[in-house]
Write a protein that holds these residues in place. Structure first.
Motif, PDB file in Angstrom:
ATOM      1  N   THR A 239       0.940  -1.176  -0.122  1.00 52.47           N
ATOM      2  CA  THR A 239      -0.121   0.180  -0.187  1.00 52.47           C
ATOM      3  C   THR A 239       0.997   1.031  -0.090  1.00 52.47           C
ATOM      4  N   SER A 240       0.466   2.348  -0.580  1.00 50.94           N
ATOM      5  CA  SER A 240       1.327   3.597  -0.838  1.00 50.94           C
ATOM      6  C   SER A 240       1.678   4.353   0.333  1.00 50.94           C
ATOM      7  N   ASN A 241       0.840   4.269   1.372  1.00 57.64           N
ATOM      8  CA  ASN A 241       1.215   5.267   2.648  1.00 57.64           C
ATOM      9  C   ASN A 241       2.307   4.489   3.358  1.00 57.64           C
ATOM     10  N   PRO A 242       3.289   5.002   3.467  1.00 60.48           N
ATOM     11  CA  PRO A 242       4.550   4.481   4.415  1.00 60.48           C
ATOM     12  C   PRO A 242       4.231   4.069   5.910  1.00 60.48           C
ATOM     13  N   VAL A 243       3.496   4.697   6.633  1.00 61.02           N
ATOM     14  CA  VAL A 243       3.073   4.561   7.882  1.00 61.02           C
ATOM     15  C   VAL A 243       2.185   3.356   7.969  1.00 61.02           C
ATOM     16  N   ILE A 244       1.025   3.323   7.232  1.00 59.23           N
ATOM     17  CA  ILE A 244       0.161   2.209   7.061  1.00 59.23           C
ATOM     18  C   ILE A 244       0.926   0.990   6.540  1.00 59.23           C
ATOM     19  N   ARG A 245       1.733   1.258   5.629  1.00 59.52           N
ATOM     20  CA  ARG A 245       2.529  -0.120   4.863  1.00 59.52           C
ATOM     21  C   ARG A 245       3.218  -0.789   6.087  1.00 59.52           C
ATOM     22  N   HIS A 246       4.070  -0.052   6.918  1.00 60.49           N
ATOM     23  CA  HIS A 246       5.036  -0.759   7.979  1.00 60.49           C
ATOM     24  C   HIS A 246       3.784  -1.227   9.224  1.00 60.49           C
ATOM     25  N   LEU A 247       2.944  -0.540   9.412  1.00 57.00           N
ATOM     26  CA  LEU A 247       2.006  -0.736  10.524  1.00 57.00           C
ATOM     27  C   LEU A 247       1.027  -1.891  10.064  1.00 57.00           C
ATOM     28  N   SER A 248       0.714  -2.133   8.637  1.00 59.89           N
ATOM     29  CA  SER A 248       0.130  -3.427   8.620  1.00 59.89           C
ATOM     30  C   SER A 248       0.950  -4.438   8.554  1.00 59.89           C
ATOM     31  N   ASP A 249       2.296  -4.347   8.046  1.00 61.35           N
ATOM     32  CA  ASP A 249       3.329  -5.417   8.256  1.00 61.35           C
ATOM     33  C   ASP A 249       3.368  -5.911   9.750  1.00 61.35           C
ATOM     34  N   ALA A 250       3.291  -5.038  10.762  1.00 60.73           N
ATOM     35  CA  ALA A 250       3.355  -5.378  12.083  1.00 60.73           C
ATOM     36  C   ALA A 250       2.277  -6.065  12.651  1.00 60.73           C
ATOM     37  N   ILE A 251       1.175  -5.385  12.222  1.00 59.95           N
ATOM     38  CA  ILE A 251      -0.269  -6.068  12.828  1.00 59.95           C
ATOM     39  C   ILE A 251      -0.532  -7.270  12.232  1.00 59.95           C
ATOM     40  N   ARG A 252      -0.208  -7.845  11.008  1.00 56.78           N
ATOM     41  CA  ARG A 252      -0.299  -8.791  10.445  1.00 56.78           C
ATOM     42  C   ARG A 252       0.429  -9.926  11.307  1.00 56.78           C
ATOM     43  N   PHE A 253       1.735  -9.887  11.583  1.00 57.92           N
ATOM     44  CA  PHE A 253       2.429 -10.623  12.657  1.00 57.92           C
ATOM     45  C   PHE A 253       1.564 -11.023  13.633  1.00 57.92           C
ATOM     46  N   TYR A 254       1.275  -9.772  14.359  1.00 58.68           N
ATOM     47  CA  TYR A 254       0.360 -10.061  15.687  1.00 58.68           C
ATOM     48  C   TYR A 254      -0.894 -10.945  15.538  1.00 58.68           C
ATOM     49  N   MET A 255      -1.641 -10.533  14.426  1.00 57.81           N
ATOM     50  CA  MET A 255      -2.763 -11.469  13.987  1.00 57.81           C
ATOM     51  C   MET A 255      -2.269 -12.824  13.865  1.00 57.81           C
ATOM     52  N   ASP A 256      -0.935 -12.938  12.976  1.00 58.33           N
ATOM     53  CA  ASP A 256      -0.750 -14.642  12.868  1.00 58.33           C
ATOM     54  C   ASP A 256      -0.410 -15.152  14.281  1.00 58.33           C
ATOM     55  N   PHE A 257       0.132 -14.507  15.113  1.00 59.57           N
ATOM     56  CA  PHE A 257       0.360 -14.947  16.581  1.00 59.57           C
ATOM     57  C   PHE A 257      -0.803 -15.466  17.464  1.00 59.57           C
ATOM     58  N   HIS A 258      -1.867 -14.575  17.238  1.00 63.26           N
ATOM     59  CA  HIS A 258      -3.397 -14.648  17.958  1.00 63.26           C
ATOM     60  C   HIS A 258      -3.808 -15.923  17.246  1.00 63.26           C
ATOM     61  N   ARG A 259      -3.769 -16.010  15.917  1.00 61.32           N
ATOM     62  CA  ARG A 259      -4.409 -17.129  15.011  1.00 61.32           C
ATOM     63  C   ARG A 259      -3.571 -18.676  15.804  1.00 61.32           C
ATOM     64  N   SER A 260      -2.314 -18.559  15.793  1.00 59.97           N
ATOM     65  CA  SER A 260      -1.606 -19.597  16.285  1.00 59.97           C
ATOM     66  C   SER A 260      -1.815 -20.226  17.664  1.00 59.97           C
ATOM     67  N   HIS A 261      -2.734 -19.261  18.574  1.00 56.74           N
ATOM     68  CA  HIS A 261      -2.928 -19.433  19.861  1.00 56.74           C
ATOM     69  C   HIS A 261      -4.455 -19.607  20.019  1.00 56.74           C
ATOM     70  N   ASN A 262      -4.991 -20.120  18.595  1.00 58.93           N
ATOM     71  CA  ASN A 262      -6.543 -20.403  18.915  1.00 58.93           C
ATOM     72  C   ASN A 262      -7.581 -19.336  19.360  1.00 58.93           C
ATOM     73  N   GLN A 263      -7.085 -17.968  18.814  1.00 57.91           N
ATOM     74  CA  GLN A 263      -7.933 -16.820  19.317  1.00 57.91           C
ATOM     75  C   GLN A 263      -8.349 -16.183  17.988  1.00 57.91           C
ATOM     76  N   GLY A 264      -8.331 -16.761  16.799  1.00 58.14           N
ATOM     77  CA  GLY A 264      -8.656 -16.097  15.524  1.00 58.14           C
ATOM     78  C   GLY A 264      -7.832 -15.335  14.942  1.00 58.14           C
ATOM     79  N   PHE A 265      -7.867 -14.591  13.626  1.00 57.12           N
ATOM     80  CA  PHE A 265      -6.995 -13.921  13.114  1.00 57.12           C
ATOM     81  C   PHE A 265      -7.437 -12.296  13.580  1.00 57.12           C
ATOM     82  N   ILE A 266      -7.127 -12.086  14.595  1.00 57.55           N
ATOM     83  CA  ILE A 266      -7.293 -10.782  15.084  1.00 57.55           C
ATOM     84  C   ILE A 266      -6.186 -10.233  16.199  1.00 57.55           C
ATOM     85  N   ALA A 267      -6.017  -9.203  16.570  1.00 61.02           N
ATOM     86  CA  ALA A 267      -5.004  -8.649  17.215  1.00 61.02           C
ATOM     87  C   ALA A 267      -5.536  -7.881  18.489  1.00 61.02           C
ATOM     88  N   HIS A 268      -5.257  -8.386  19.611  1.00 60.72           N
ATOM     89  CA  HIS A 268      -5.798  -7.698  21.139  1.00 60.72           C
ATOM     90  C   HIS A 268      -4.990  -6.255  21.102  1.00 60.72           C
TER      91      HIS A 268
END
Length: 345
Positions: A239-268
């Protein structure tokens, strides 16, 4: 006339959700961040400070002081959590080096000197272990009375833990520090007690891929930002906005972590919620309680124990956040951070 800015000391162990909390505050015109204290927690303290400096650089933020704080807890070995937040603490994101430097004074000194310079005016926000604040209170025992307010993301009160069956991460990293801080605020009147945002409430703050999509849309970032549990670890946002781009990459990792712990593809999003409460305490309904920390239990070390009804015959030393409206919070966060990211381009 506009309201005066709220002066803040932000104490973090940056972390993915700490990162979004920092962006929320940078996006809030009523927030004046006097200093950012770095403490070891999610990652070692030098990496925490680098993350803080690099987010500030990416956002072209003013030259806010970033101080190095405690490298280890008061009385136990340091544990970090790269499995939750990634090797650098910011998930899949790789931030450009800001070229900025840490402060010449340490975090304890910064805490003490800033509250002395601005008595009754500073709100403290702690979203990591409480080590720095405990050390600052040792150096200046009047610090709890010099602060305007303290907001802490920490503890689990009528809720399971996220580190052990009964403990929340920030408190479990340094239980002695948490106890020292909570004890130091004993005797303060209503309105001056710390507001504690524990897992009871922060685990209702569930960020979803749709929130990320809306955030990118609010920033005018293109193409539409769609993150999915099917994305491979090597995939990066385009995505074109640099803040959103880096934030999205960070948040997706967090969602992957929550999913791996059976909490769904979300981030607390524990820490951004605490940041919002620091600016607007009315965002959460609170209940007074006397809070202490178990230090010696074989199975329960680091557990926050709340006496809601006076069993201990001790006055309340905290106001615990017990309910909020997550949808209202996310609408506010998306509006603020989205507009801020758009202004940066």
């Amino acid at each position: 006339m506009s309201a005066p800015a709220q002066r803040l000391i932000v104490d973090v162990d940056t972390g993915i959700d700490d990162s979004l909390a920092l962006l929320y505050l940078l996006a809030s015109p009523e927030a004046e961040i006097l200093g950012i204290a770095s403490t070891a927690g999610n990652v070692p303290v030098e990496q925490v400070a680098a993350n803080n400096l690099n987010w500030l650089g990416l956002c072209r933020a003013p030259d806010i002081e970033v101080a190095l704080g405690a490298r280890v807890p008061l009385d136990c070995p340091l544990r970090t959590t790269e499995d939750t937040h990634g090797p650098q603490g910011i998930g899949y994101a790789v931030l450009p080096d800001s070229g900025r430097s840490v402060s010449g004074r340490d975090a304890t000194t910064m805490w003490v000197e800033l509250v002395r310079e601005h008595p009754g005016e500073v709100t403290g926000l702690v979203t990591g272990p409480l080590t720095n604040l405990a050390l600052a209170i040792r150096a200046e025992p009047e610090l709890p009375r010099l602060l305007h307010r303290l907001v802490v993301m920490g503890g689990a009160y009528n809720h399971p833990g996220n580190t052990t069956p009964t403990t929340e991460w920030n408190v479990s990293v340094d239980p002695e520090a948490a106890k020292e801080v909570f004890d130091a605020f004993s005797g303060l009147p209503e309105g001056r007690r710390p507001i504690l945002c524990g897992l009871d409430i922060t685990e209702t703050i569930e960020m979803t891929p749709d929130h990320v999509r809306r955030l990118a849309e609010a920033a005018g970032s293109v193409p539409a930002e769609v993150i999915s549990p099917e994305d491979a670890p090597h995939i990066r946002s385009r995505t074109s906005n640099p803040v959103i781009r880096h934030l999205s990459d960070a948040i997706r990792f967090y969602m992957d972590f929550h999913r791996s712990h059976n909490q769904g593809f979300i981030a607390h999003m524990h820490d951004p919620f605490a940041a919002a409460v620091a600016l607007n305490p009315d965002l959460a309904r609170t209940r007074p309680a006397t809070v202490d920390v178990e230090l010696h239990g074989t199975l329960t070390r680091g557990t926050t124990v709340a006496d809601w009804v006076g069993h201990w015959n001790r006055e309340p030393n905290a106001d615990i956040a017990v309910s909020t409206d997550p949808a209202t919070f996310f609408d506010d966060l998306i509006d603020r951070v989205g507009r801020y990211a758009k202004s940066i381009g």
